[in-house]
Design a protein around this motif. Structure first.
Motif, PDB file in Angstrom:
ATOM      1  N   ASP A  21       0.812  -1.218   0.000  1.00  0.00           N
ATOM      2  CA  ASP A  21       0.000   0.000   0.000  1.00  0.00           C
ATOM      3  C   ASP A  21       0.844   1.267   0.000  1.00  0.00           C
ATOM      4  OD1 ASP A  21      -2.290  -1.515  -0.011  1.00  0.00           O
ATOM      5  OD2 ASP A  21      -2.596  -1.417   2.158  1.00  0.00           O
ATOM      6  N   ASP A  22       2.075   1.196   0.517  1.00  0.00           N
ATOM      7  CA  ASP A  22       2.898   2.413   0.578  1.00  0.00           C
ATOM      8  C   ASP A  22       3.836   2.540  -0.625  1.00  0.00           C
ATOM      9  OD1 ASP A  22       4.600   0.343   1.138  1.00  0.00           O
ATOM     10  OD2 ASP A  22       5.405   1.201   2.996  1.00  0.00           O
ATOM     11  N   TYR A  23       3.579   1.790  -1.685  1.00  0.00           N
ATOM     12  CA  TYR A  23       4.413   1.862  -2.890  1.00  0.00           C
ATOM     13  C   TYR A  23       4.429   3.276  -3.453  1.00  0.00           C
ATOM     14  CZ  TYR A  23       5.662   1.473  -7.830  1.00  0.00           C
ATOM     15  OH  TYR A  23       6.227   1.667  -9.049  1.00  0.00           O
ATOM     16  N   GLN A  24       5.622   3.730  -3.874  1.00  0.00           N
ATOM     17  CA  GLN A  24       5.798   5.026  -4.513  1.00  0.00           C
ATOM     18  C   GLN A  24       6.455   4.812  -5.878  1.00  0.00           C
ATOM     19  OE1 GLN A  24       4.899   8.218  -3.339  1.00  0.00           O
ATOM     20  NE2 GLN A  24       3.740   6.981  -1.861  1.00  0.00           N
ATOM     21  N   PRO A  25       5.806   5.206  -6.982  1.00  0.00           N
ATOM     22  CA  PRO A  25       6.405   5.008  -8.305  1.00  0.00           C
ATOM     23  C   PRO A  25       7.641   5.877  -8.474  1.00  0.00           C
ATOM     24  CG  PRO A  25       4.375   6.284  -8.466  1.00  0.00           C
ATOM     25  CD  PRO A  25       4.466   5.810  -7.051  1.00  0.00           C
ATOM     26  N   PRO A  26       8.552   5.479  -9.389  1.00  0.00           N
ATOM     27  CA  PRO A  26       9.839   6.161  -9.523  1.00  0.00           C
ATOM     28  C   PRO A  26       9.791   7.473 -10.283  1.00  0.00           C
ATOM     29  CG  PRO A  26       9.714   4.320 -11.042  1.00  0.00           C
ATOM     30  CD  PRO A  26       8.487   4.246 -10.192  1.00  0.00           C
ATOM     31  N   PHE A  27       8.699   7.745 -11.004  1.00  0.00           N
ATOM     32  CA  PHE A  27       8.566   8.994 -11.767  1.00  0.00           C
ATOM     33  C   PHE A  27       7.079   9.199 -12.031  1.00  0.00           C
ATOM     34  CE2 PHE A  27      10.022   5.454 -14.432  1.00  0.00           C
ATOM     35  CZ  PHE A  27       8.896   5.217 -15.208  1.00  0.00           C
ATOM     36  N   PRO A  28       6.662  10.415 -12.398  1.00  0.00           N
ATOM     37  CA  PRO A  28       5.233  10.668 -12.597  1.00  0.00           C
ATOM     38  C   PRO A  28       4.728  10.153 -13.945  1.00  0.00           C
ATOM     39  CG  PRO A  28       6.480  12.681 -12.944  1.00  0.00           C
ATOM     40  CD  PRO A  28       7.462  11.663 -12.439  1.00  0.00           C
ATOM     41  N   MET A  29       3.520   9.617 -13.930  1.00  0.00           N
ATOM     42  CA  MET A  29       2.794   9.223 -15.135  1.00  0.00           C
ATOM     43  C   MET A  29       1.322   9.554 -14.914  1.00  0.00           C
ATOM     44  SD  MET A  29       4.924   7.774 -17.442  1.00  0.00           S
ATOM     45  CE  MET A  29       4.133   6.481 -18.418  1.00  0.00           C
ATOM     46  N   TRP A  30       0.573   9.614 -16.016  1.00  0.00           N
ATOM     47  CA  TRP A  30      -0.813  10.056 -15.958  1.00  0.00           C
ATOM     48  C   TRP A  30      -1.712   9.115 -16.750  1.00  0.00           C
ATOM     49  CZ3 TRP A  30       3.498  12.929 -16.976  1.00  0.00           C
ATOM     50  CH2 TRP A  30       3.869  13.866 -16.006  1.00  0.00           C
ATOM     51  N   VAL A  31      -3.017   9.155 -16.463  1.00  0.00           N
ATOM     52  CA  VAL A  31      -3.991   8.351 -17.197  1.00  0.00           C
ATOM     53  C   VAL A  31      -5.120   9.251 -17.672  1.00  0.00           C
ATOM     54  CG1 VAL A  31      -3.454   6.301 -15.823  1.00  0.00           C
ATOM     55  CG2 VAL A  31      -5.402   7.744 -15.163  1.00  0.00           C
TER      56      VAL A  31
END
Length: 353
Positions: A21-31
């Motif tokens: 649940d506390d996962y943080q992605p390495p860079f921003p992405m959008w949908v």
């Protein structure tokens, strides 16, 4: 940070995620985001096929005719044009249309200008092939992912909005977890591809029945406004590995569960190439697509390169959209296409079932 699954599509999850649940992605992405009124979309791949270069003017005229039928209230909200040469050395021109209203698509399909042209015996005697590969996923059956936030291509163009930074990306399994249905459904395939009309080896008109949860991926690259460094990144580093992976799926897809794979170049109405490309892959299931993506060396190299450069991209636009659909919401029809076109290669004749 937002969930890739919009708030009105979230439900109690019965299938667990692949990250904590506390996962943080390495860079921003959008949908892409859409109003709650959007319930289902239509993705129509409408093709013209020819083997003889002398037929190119006729094929382009047919392409323009298809685009002309889009005029009026029932045409698609968005469309684009592509070209590719398949591994049988046939040229394929395609119009790809997206409808936000399946009823409007049905009215377009049944109009005299569309139905009369498709049903005409003239289509059998022109020295051209034609195909329609259409899927209509519900909003809980598809996902998008963009490394940019403006002028969304493909299905994003009919959704109309963009999210904030989303959580579900940057790990194996994130593609599945962006599809709202994944909260409660494994989206397993149901059935086989079956020829219901005609014979692919004989040419003429052939209709193939699909099955539940065929997966369709469109994965795109746009370097129209890229500077020299980003053009070099794409053309010299990403493209060769990408082409190797796409050629593998085109030529060996039968072994890994890929029904059809086309790496296409965007064109204008005169057939001139644009600085855009994308891959179109039809897969037996999302699971088979995932397995290939996580294990095949060519895709792993693509994935590694993207991770290395993603945060620094400015004008090079990378994206994808993935959907599954119900068998009843699929159409695969062919006229005088070679027998390895699209779904024809893997479709079984009724007597062999």
């Amino acid at each position: 940070m937002e969930s890739a699954i919009d708030t009105h599509l979230k439900c109690p999850r019965t299938l667990s995620r692949r990250v904590p649940d506390d996962y943080q992605p390495p860079f921003p992405m959008w949908v892409g985001r859409a109003d709650t009124s959007l319930q289902q979309v239509v993705m129509a791949y409408l093709g013209v096929q020819y083997a003889d270069e002398a037929k190119r003017p006729d094929a382009l005229a047919a392409l323009r005719h298809i685009v002309a039928t889009f005029e009026g209230a029932d045409g698609p909200e968005h469309h684009d044009l592509t070209h590719h040469v398949d591994n049988q050395d046939h040229h394929n021109l395609m119009v790809v249309g997206y409808w936000a209203d399946p009823a409007a698509y049905c009215r377009w399909l049944r109009s005299d200008r569309v139905k009369g042209w498709w049903d005409s015996d003239d289509r059998l005697n022109e020295g051209l092939g034609y195909f329609r590969e259409v899927v209509a996923p519900r909003v809980d059956q598809f996902e998008t992912l963009y490394a940019f936030q403006e002028e969304l291509p493909g299905v994003g163009a009919v959704m109309g909005k963009i999210s904030g930074d989303v959580n579900e990306h940057g790990y194996w399994g994130s593609m599945r977890e962006r599809i709202p249905l994944s909260q409660t459904d494994w989206m397993k395939p149901g059935g086989e591809l079956i020829v219901v009309t005609g014979d692919p080896k004989a040419g003429g008109r052939v209709v193939v029945r699909g099955h539940d949860n065929i997966a369709l991926i469109r994965s795109g690259q746009d370097w129209i406004e890229a500077g020299d460094d980003e053009r070099s990144l794409y053309l010299d580093e990403i493209l060769p590995t990408l082409e190797a992976g796409m050629d593998f799926l085109r030529d060996n897809g039968e072994d890994v569960g890929c029904y059809s794979n086309r790496f296409v170049r965007s064109i204008d109405l005169d057939g001139n190439e644009l600085d855009e490309s994308y891959n179109i892959g039809h897969w037996r299931s999302l699971d088979r697509l995932e397995r290939w993506a996580e294990s095949h060396p060519t895709h792993l190299r693509i994935f590694t390169t993207f991770f290395r450069v993603a945060e620094g991209l400015e004008k090079l636009r990378l994206y994808h959209e993935v959907s599954v659909s119900d068998g009843k919401d699929q159409t695969f029809e062919y006229i005088n296409c070679h027998p390895r076109t699209g779904m024809l290669r893997d479709a079984r004749m009724p007597s062999s079932v």
